[in-house]
Structures are given as C-alpha cells and as structure tokens.
Design a protein around this motif. Structure first.
Motif, PDB file in Angstrom:
ATOM      1  N   LYS A  20       0.865  -1.180   0.000  1.00 45.08           N
ATOM      2  CA  LYS A  20       0.000   0.000   0.000  1.00 45.08           C
ATOM      3  C   LYS A  20       0.898   1.226   0.000  1.00 45.08           C
ATOM      4  N   LYS A  21       0.850   2.008  -1.103  1.00 48.95           N
ATOM      5  CA  LYS A  21       1.740   3.179  -1.169  1.00 48.95           C
ATOM      6  C   LYS A  21       1.120   4.259  -0.287  1.00 48.95           C
ATOM      7  N   TYR A  22       1.945   5.084   0.343  1.00 52.02           N
ATOM      8  CA  TYR A  22       1.396   6.190   1.147  1.00 52.02           C
ATOM      9  C   TYR A  22       2.216   7.437   0.870  1.00 52.02           C
ATOM     10  N   CYS A  23       1.592   8.583   1.134  1.00 51.00           N
ATOM     11  CA  CYS A  23       2.311   9.838   0.906  1.00 51.00           C
ATOM     12  C   CYS A  23       3.129  10.119   2.145  1.00 51.00           C
ATOM     13  N   ARG A  24       4.455  10.113   1.980  1.00 54.88           N
ATOM     14  CA  ARG A  24       5.338  10.227   3.157  1.00 54.88           C
ATOM     15  C   ARG A  24       5.186  11.579   3.819  1.00 54.88           C
ATOM     16  N   PHE A  25       4.713  12.577   3.055  1.00 58.68           N
ATOM     17  CA  PHE A  25       4.608  13.918   3.655  1.00 58.68           C
ATOM     18  C   PHE A  25       3.416  13.967   4.607  1.00 58.68           C
ATOM     19  N   LYS A  26       2.294  13.339   4.149  1.00 54.65           N
ATOM     20  CA  LYS A  26       1.115  13.362   5.030  1.00 54.65           C
ATOM     21  C   LYS A  26       1.406  12.549   6.278  1.00 54.65           C
ATOM     22  N   LYS A  27       2.059  11.403   6.076  1.00 57.56           N
ATOM     23  CA  LYS A  27       2.322  10.512   7.217  1.00 57.56           C
ATOM     24  C   LYS A  27       3.246  11.213   8.202  1.00 57.56           C
ATOM     25  N   PRO A  53       7.808   9.699 -11.035  1.00 57.22           N
ATOM     26  CA  PRO A  53       6.360   9.967 -11.098  1.00 57.22           C
ATOM     27  C   PRO A  53       5.660   9.561  -9.811  1.00 57.22           C
ATOM     28  N   ARG A  54       4.460  10.043  -9.638  1.00 56.11           N
ATOM     29  CA  ARG A  54       3.725   9.785  -8.390  1.00 56.11           C
ATOM     30  C   ARG A  54       3.407   8.308  -8.254  1.00 56.11           C
ATOM     31  N   ARG A  55       3.164   7.637  -9.377  1.00 63.41           N
ATOM     32  CA  ARG A  55       2.756   6.226  -9.241  1.00 63.41           C
ATOM     33  C   ARG A  55       3.894   5.384  -8.667  1.00 63.41           C
ATOM     34  N   ILE A  56       5.139   5.876  -8.761  1.00 59.59           N
ATOM     35  CA  ILE A  56       6.242   5.121  -8.164  1.00 59.59           C
ATOM     36  C   ILE A  56       6.397   5.552  -6.706  1.00 59.59           C
ATOM     37  N   THR A  57       6.438   6.864  -6.475  1.00 56.66           N
ATOM     38  CA  THR A  57       6.739   7.303  -5.097  1.00 56.66           C
ATOM     39  C   THR A  57       5.474   7.292  -4.242  1.00 56.66           C
ATOM     40  N   GLY A  58       4.305   7.418  -4.879  1.00 57.11           N
ATOM     41  CA  GLY A  58       3.089   7.355  -4.089  1.00 57.11           C
ATOM     42  C   GLY A  58       2.777   8.633  -3.353  1.00 57.11           C
ATOM     43  N   LEU A  61      -0.760  14.565  -4.820  1.00 61.09           N
ATOM     44  CA  LEU A  61      -0.556  15.552  -5.891  1.00 61.09           C
ATOM     45  C   LEU A  61       0.006  16.852  -5.337  1.00 61.09           C
ATOM     46  N   LYS A  62      -0.549  17.281  -4.187  1.00 64.06           N
ATOM     47  CA  LYS A  62      -0.137  18.566  -3.613  1.00 64.06           C
ATOM     48  C   LYS A  62       1.360  18.556  -3.319  1.00 64.06           C
ATOM     49  N   PHE A  63       1.842  17.472  -2.743  1.00 65.00           N
ATOM     50  CA  PHE A  63       3.264  17.444  -2.362  1.00 65.00           C
ATOM     51  C   PHE A  63       4.142  17.090  -3.545  1.00 65.00           C
ATOM     52  N   GLN A  64       3.590  16.372  -4.552  1.00 60.57           N
ATOM     53  CA  GLN A  64       4.404  16.106  -5.736  1.00 60.57           C
ATOM     54  C   GLN A  64       4.758  17.428  -6.420  1.00 60.57           C
ATOM     55  N   ARG A  65       3.787  18.372  -6.426  1.00 59.83           N
ATOM     56  CA  ARG A  65       4.086  19.671  -7.057  1.00 59.83           C
ATOM     57  C   ARG A  65       5.152  20.398  -6.250  1.00 59.83           C
ATOM     58  N   LYS A  66       5.047  20.321  -4.902  1.00 52.08           N
ATOM     59  CA  LYS A  66       6.042  21.031  -4.076  1.00 52.08           C
ATOM     60  C   LYS A  66       7.425  20.428  -4.305  1.00 52.08           C
TER      61      LYS A  66
END
Lengths: 88, 114
Positions: A20-27, A53-58, A61-66
């Motif tokens: 299960k991929k998760y966004c490391r910034f939110k976590k 890309p996001r599909r690899i790092t998970g 969207l908000k943090f991928q842009r940052k």
C-alpha cells in the motif's frame, strides 16, 4: 492438442503483494519541502536525476508539485544536476 | 508591505576568504540600509557544483534570510546580476510553512552552537 492445455502450477503463482503506497509527507506531517537539502530530494529522483512519477513514489498531488518545484530550484542552484548518470 | 524572503547565492571560488566575506557583507549592508532586517546568515563555504557554471566546478554558497519591503527586491536582484562575483542567485518568498521551517532550522543550528 496437449499444448493448449493450461499449465498447472503446484503452488499458485506468487504475485508480489501490492504494497500500500502512502504519501510520506502526510504521514510524517512535513509541510514544507526544502529546496536547499539535496540529500532529501534525491529520494525523489532516479539514477539519471529525473523526477520520479507519483505512481512510483506514491506521494499526493499537492506534495508532488512542491517536490517538483523544490527540485527545479535546487537544479538552478547547482545543488542537483539536470541530467547525470549513476547518481545516488 | 514587508515580506519574509530568503536568498541563496553562489560566489565564484576564485575569491580569497576576506573577499568572500566582503561580498556577503556588501549585500547584507545593502539590505539593512534599505529598511531590511537580516534574520539569518548561513555560509556553507566551498561546495562542489552539480554541473560547471562559467567553467567553474565549485562555488561558495551563502544563504541570507531577511524581511524587507517588497519594492526593494527588484533593486536587490539587479544588484546581484550586476555583481560579477556572483555566479548564481535565487530569491524566494517564504510563506507560512517555509518561514516556520526556517525558524526551526535557525534555532536548531543555534542550539548546536550553544
């Protein structure tokens, strides 16, 4: 005739469980991606220095842009290369 | 309208140590004379560049964090472009989270020094 018979495996083929991929910034609750810290940004680049890309790092969207903005600023300041081989 | 800003700039490595200090002081005084307040000044010293700039492979990095009137930024940037010792510079406006992050980082380094 026998060829079109389906190959039967003894044990079911082991497809790797989808992690299960998760966004490391939110976590981690990180709010700001610092462009002055190349070591941290390298986690989001591949060997050639391209942004993953996001599909690899998970990441969301908000943090991928940052992250993308931070990487481009770091590249401008020559903290990160635009293109390279065998980085990391 | 006073905003929080942060400028990272790279000086050419050819300069000697006092010249580097003088170059950084020049920008600092420029800011203080025009109503800016310097919050933090970080010098990373000589660092290898990720790619050569003007045929140089290393540069003297310095970070200035400051508050200044918005109108003055344009003048500051022309000053950076006019100064040929500066290889590259990047000015960013610090929003709420960025400012918080910078504060935390500044106190963190202060704690280390103390």
């Amino acid at each position: 005739m026998a060829q079109n018979e389906e190959i039967r495996y003894l044990t079911p083929k082991q497809t790797d469980q989808k992690k299960k991929k998760y966004c490391r910034f939110k976590k981690a609750g990180i709010k700001y991606v610092d462009y002055k810290d190349p070591e941290f940004l390298k986690k989001f680049l591949n060997e050639q220095g391209k942004i993953l890309p996001r599909r690899i790092t998970g990441t969301s969207l908000k943090f991928q842009r940052k992250v993308a903005q931070a990487v481009k600023k770091a590249r401008h300041l020559a903290l990160l290369p635009y293109v390279t081989d065998m980085m990391k | 309208m006073v905003n929080h800003y942060e400028t990272v700039f790279v000086l050419t490595p050819v300069l000697s140590e006092p010249q580097m200090k003088e170059a950084v002081d020049k920008f600092e005084n420029l800011l203080t004379q025009n109503g800016g307040t310097i919050l933090n000044r970080e010098e990373w010293g000589l660092r290898k560049l990720a790619y050569p700039i003007q045929a140089k492979t290393s540069g003297f990095y310095c970070v200035l964090q400051y508050d200044v009137e918005t109108a003055f930024i344009a003048k500051l940037e022309t000053e950076f472009t006019r100064d040929e010792r500066v290889l590259r510079f990047l000015t960013t406006r610090l929003d709420k989270y960025a400012f918080e992050y910078a504060e935390k980082r500044r106190n963190h380094t202060k704690k280390e020094e103390a």
